[in-house]
Design an enzyme around this catalytic site. Structure first.
Site, PDB file in Angstrom:
ATOM      1  CG  HIS A 121      -0.178  -0.144   2.518  1.00 36.61           C
ATOM      2  ND1 HIS A 121       0.530  -1.244   2.666  1.00 36.61           N
ATOM      3  CD2 HIS A 121       0.033   0.794   3.531  1.00 36.61           C
ATOM      4  CE1 HIS A 121       0.634  -1.911   3.899  1.00 36.61           C
ATOM      5  NE2 HIS A 121       0.663  -0.148   4.488  1.00 36.61           N
ATOM      6  NE  ARG A 122       2.522   5.409  -4.398  1.00 41.27           N
ATOM      7  CZ  ARG A 122       2.385   4.596  -5.797  1.00 41.27           C
ATOM      8  NH1 ARG A 122       1.401   4.720  -6.207  1.00 41.27           N
ATOM      9  NH2 ARG A 122       2.848   3.326  -6.775  1.00 41.27           N
TER      10      ARG A 122
END
Length: 176
Positions: free
Chosen positions: A120-121
């Protein structure tokens, strides 16, 4: 021991779903985008507000497919993840008006992420002066806005972008 009163966290603690399952897999399958804090959805990814934010508006852009290996993403997933990150930055700028932003991923066990098997960013809005004496002197982070209020700001900012639709105000904004 320091104590910090955070009554909004009870929703996360009492959330539905498999306690042993990956929250990034469970949350998008629920029928409760607003309660899950999913602000926007695209074909291969979704934008989720962080329940333990560094700053108001701290969001995560997450592929639907469960993988912790960046190299396993398909070209379509990579492009969609990047496009949704771009739209998230725009929504944060329009909805919250920060002075800048940090984005990044913690990849692998030693990188420091709490969920390392579903990449996930992070997208973290930053304001001049957002780091004050509290974390330095008292090791306490102060979040100045309730997550529900932040959700409203970002939901509206996503909805104002071209190429989006909102089927129900309690659902995430759809990127079309």
């Amino acid at each position: 021991m320091d104590e910090l009163f955070a009554p909004w966290r009870i929703d996360w603690v009492e959330r539905d779903g498999d306690a042993d399952g990956c929250p990034f897999c469970v949350l998008p399958d629920r029928d409760a985008d607003r309660d899950s804090r999913i602000v926007a959805r695209s074909e291969h990814a979704f934008c989720l507000l962080n329940n333990a934010p560094y700053n108001p508006g701290h969001a995560m852009v997450i592929p639907y497919r469960h993988t912790g290996v960046y190299g396993e993403l398909t070209e379509a997933e990579l492009l969609d993840l990047s496009r949704l990150t771009q739209r998230t930055l725009r929504a944060i700028e329009d909805g919250l008006g920060p002075d800048g932003a940090n984005t990044g991923m913690n990849l692998g066990d030693s990188a420091g992420g709490s969920i390392d098997d579903h990449l996930h960013r992070h997208v973290v809005p930053r304001w001049n002066g957002d780091t004050n004496f509290m974390p330095v002197i008292d090791e306490t982070q102060v979040i100045v806005e309730a997550i529900d209020d932040t959700y409203e700001h970002l939901h509206a900012a996503f909805a104002d972008q071209e190429g989006t639709r909102v089927d129900d105000p309690d659902d995430a904004v759809r990127i079309v």
